[in-house]
Design a protein around this motif. Structure first.
Motif, PDB file in Angstrom:
ATOM      1  N   PRO A  35      -5.311  -1.386  11.261  1.00  0.00           N
ATOM      2  CA  PRO A  35      -5.729  -2.709  11.754  1.00  0.00           C
ATOM      3  C   PRO A  35      -6.221  -3.657  10.663  1.00  0.00           C
ATOM      4  O   PRO A  35      -6.059  -4.867  10.772  1.00  0.00           O
ATOM      5  N   HIS A  36      -6.818  -3.112   9.611  1.00  0.00           N
ATOM      6  CA  HIS A  36      -7.376  -3.966   8.555  1.00  0.00           C
ATOM      7  C   HIS A  36      -6.433  -4.078   7.350  1.00  0.00           C
ATOM      8  O   HIS A  36      -6.880  -4.371   6.236  1.00  0.00           O
ATOM      9  N   LEU A  37      -5.150  -3.880   7.602  1.00  0.00           N
ATOM     10  CA  LEU A  37      -4.171  -3.932   6.514  1.00  0.00           C
ATOM     11  C   LEU A  37      -4.270  -5.220   5.713  1.00  0.00           C
ATOM     12  O   LEU A  37      -4.402  -5.199   4.486  1.00  0.00           O
ATOM     13  N   THR A  38      -4.204  -6.374   6.367  1.00  0.00           N
ATOM     14  CA  THR A  38      -4.086  -7.638   5.638  1.00  0.00           C
ATOM     15  C   THR A  38      -5.344  -7.946   4.825  1.00  0.00           C
ATOM     16  O   THR A  38      -5.245  -8.439   3.707  1.00  0.00           O
ATOM     17  N   SER A  39      -6.508  -7.639   5.358  1.00  0.00           N
ATOM     18  CA  SER A  39      -7.735  -7.900   4.598  1.00  0.00           C
ATOM     19  C   SER A  39      -7.850  -6.952   3.412  1.00  0.00           C
ATOM     20  O   SER A  39      -8.304  -7.349   2.330  1.00  0.00           O
ATOM     21  N   ASN A  40      -7.422  -5.704   3.587  1.00  0.00           N
ATOM     22  CA  ASN A  40      -7.463  -4.758   2.470  1.00  0.00           C
ATOM     23  C   ASN A  40      -6.456  -5.143   1.391  1.00  0.00           C
ATOM     24  O   ASN A  40      -6.749  -5.042   0.194  1.00  0.00           O
ATOM     25  N   VAL A  41      -5.275  -5.580   1.807  1.00  0.00           N
ATOM     26  CA  VAL A  41      -4.279  -6.054   0.837  1.00  0.00           C
ATOM     27  C   VAL A  41      -4.842  -7.230   0.046  1.00  0.00           C
ATOM     28  O   VAL A  41      -4.740  -7.283  -1.184  1.00  0.00           O
ATOM     29  N   ASP A  42      -5.440  -8.172   0.743  1.00  0.00           N
ATOM     30  CA  ASP A  42      -6.020  -9.335   0.071  1.00  0.00           C
ATOM     31  C   ASP A  42      -7.101  -8.909  -0.924  1.00  0.00           C
ATOM     32  O   ASP A  42      -7.179  -9.443  -2.037  1.00  0.00           O
ATOM     33  N   THR A  43      -7.924  -7.944  -0.535  1.00  0.00           N
ATOM     34  CA  THR A  43      -8.996  -7.467  -1.414  1.00  0.00           C
ATOM     35  C   THR A  43      -8.428  -6.828  -2.672  1.00  0.00           C
ATOM     36  O   THR A  43      -8.870  -7.128  -3.789  1.00  0.00           O
ATOM     37  N   VAL A  44      -7.443  -5.959  -2.513  1.00  0.00           N
ATOM     38  CA  VAL A  44      -6.857  -5.280  -3.672  1.00  0.00           C
ATOM     39  C   VAL A  44      -6.123  -6.277  -4.563  1.00  0.00           C
ATOM     40  O   VAL A  44      -6.296  -6.287  -5.787  1.00  0.00           O
ATOM     41  N   LEU A  45      -5.328  -7.136  -3.965  1.00  0.00           N
ATOM     42  CA  LEU A  45      -4.562  -8.111  -4.736  1.00  0.00           C
ATOM     43  C   LEU A  45      -5.483  -9.072  -5.486  1.00  0.00           C
ATOM     44  O   LEU A  45      -5.249  -9.387  -6.668  1.00  0.00           O
ATOM     45  N   SER A  46      -6.537  -9.517  -4.836  1.00  0.00           N
ATOM     46  CA  SER A  46      -7.491 -10.418  -5.497  1.00  0.00           C
ATOM     47  C   SER A  46      -8.161  -9.733  -6.681  1.00  0.00           C
ATOM     48  O   SER A  46      -8.399 -10.363  -7.723  1.00  0.00           O
ATOM     49  N   HIS A  47      -8.466  -8.451  -6.535  1.00  0.00           N
ATOM     50  CA  HIS A  47      -9.087  -7.696  -7.625  1.00  0.00           C
ATOM     51  C   HIS A  47      -8.144  -7.618  -8.824  1.00  0.00           C
ATOM     52  O   HIS A  47      -8.567  -7.836  -9.968  1.00  0.00           O
ATOM     53  N   TRP A  48      -6.882  -7.327  -8.578  1.00  0.00           N
ATOM     54  CA  TRP A  48      -5.914  -7.246  -9.679  1.00  0.00           C
ATOM     55  C   TRP A  48      -5.758  -8.596 -10.365  1.00  0.00           C
ATOM     56  O   TRP A  48      -5.703  -8.683 -11.593  1.00  0.00           O
ATOM     57  N   ARG A  49      -5.682  -9.645  -9.575  1.00  0.00           N
ATOM     58  CA  ARG A  49      -5.512 -10.973 -10.160  1.00  0.00           C
ATOM     59  C   ARG A  49      -6.739 -11.399 -10.950  1.00  0.00           C
ATOM     60  O   ARG A  49      -6.607 -12.029 -12.009  1.00  0.00           O
ATOM     61  N   ARG A  50      -7.889 -11.064 -10.446  1.00  0.00           N
ATOM     62  CA  ARG A  50      -9.128 -11.432 -11.156  1.00  0.00           C
ATOM     63  C   ARG A  50      -9.186 -10.775 -12.535  1.00  0.00           C
ATOM     64  O   ARG A  50      -9.673 -11.368 -13.505  1.00  0.00           O
ATOM     65  N   HIS A  51      -8.696  -9.554 -12.630  1.00  0.00           N
ATOM     66  CA  HIS A  51      -8.697  -8.833 -13.901  1.00  0.00           C
ATOM     67  C   HIS A  51      -7.465  -9.125 -14.747  1.00  0.00           C
ATOM     68  O   HIS A  51      -7.351  -8.610 -15.858  1.00  0.00           O
ATOM     69  N   LYS A  52      -6.523  -9.918 -14.179  1.00  0.00           N
ATOM     70  CA  LYS A  52      -5.284 -10.240 -14.888  1.00  0.00           C
ATOM     71  C   LYS A  52      -4.473  -8.981 -15.206  1.00  0.00           C
ATOM     72  O   LYS A  52      -3.863  -8.856 -16.275  1.00  0.00           O
ATOM     73  N   TRP A  53      -4.472  -8.059 -14.264  1.00  0.00           N
ATOM     74  CA  TRP A  53      -3.657  -6.847 -14.375  1.00  0.00           C
ATOM     75  C   TRP A  53      -2.276  -7.120 -13.785  1.00  0.00           C
ATOM     76  O   TRP A  53      -2.106  -8.014 -12.960  1.00  0.00           O
ATOM     77  N   PRO A  54      -1.283  -6.320 -14.171  1.00  0.00           N
ATOM     78  CA  PRO A  54       0.093  -6.593 -13.718  1.00  0.00           C
ATOM     79  C   PRO A  54       0.263  -6.421 -12.200  1.00  0.00           C
ATOM     80  O   PRO A  54      -0.204  -5.439 -11.616  1.00  0.00           O
TER      81      PRO A  54
END
Length: 199
Positions: A35-54
């Protein structure tokens, strides 16, 4: 990012997070797990982008023009979901089979090695199909693989047997993640992942 830091940065593979897979196909009552797929995806993706990881996006295009995941005929189904829209600087690889590693034209293994990545983190859909395909493909090519179970989702499935037993989305997802954890990938949740990669 320095080359030394870059070599340690895991690449995030964002797999098949397309509109109809996340929200459901038109005129279908099939549901997914997590059920929380989209919020978890957003959290993980935002973390990667914040760190400038691939970050590498992988999307599916079924070459059969009548299939609802055909990009030409069903663009509304196949467009990226809002939780995982690629940024201009993030590559998008379009596959026609389960694993992007199998298509030599996509050069996914080469891309990852050029980035200095020894590890991949996998999120997306469907847990029993393309997540398994891509995670195993990465493992078979020597990458360390982490799959984020609650940033992935699965649909239910029918048994191969004559009795036609049905497995719920939750049962299917649990089985899919368990299969990966049995020698192919490390399977964790979003909170555990971010705690580990919080540097």
């Amino acid at each position: 990012m320095s080359s030394k830091a870059r070599a340690r940065a895991p690449a995030l593979l964002v797999v098949d997070l397309q509109q109809a897979l996340v929200e459901g196909f038109p005129d279908s009552d099939e549901r997914r797990s997590t059920p929380h797929l989209t919020s978890n995806v957003d959290t993980v993706l935002s973390h990667w982008r914040r760190h400038k990881w691939p970050v590498i996006h992988i999307q599916h295009d079924n070459l059969d023009p009548d299939e609802p995941l055909n990009m030409d005929n069903f663009p509304g189904n196949t467009e990226p979901h809002a939780c995982a829209k690629p940024r201009y600087d993030e590559p998008v690889l379009v596959k026609h089979i389960g694993s992007a590693f199998t298509d030599p034209n996509l050069k996914l293994e080469e891309r990852l090695k050029d980035l200095g990545c020894e590890e991949v983190v996998v999120i997306g859909m469907d847990g029993a199909q393309c997540i398994n395909d891509n995670a195993r493909g990465a493992c078979e090519r020597g990458f360390k693989v982490t799959v984020v179970a609650d940033a992935c989702a699965s649909f239910g499935m029918q048994s191969y047997g004559e009795k036609g037993k049905s497995y719920s989305p939750e049962e299917t997802h649990d089985a899919a993640m368990s299969m990966l954890a049995n020698g192919f990938a490390r399977v964790v949740g979003t909170d555990a992942l971010l705690k580990e990669y919080n540097s």
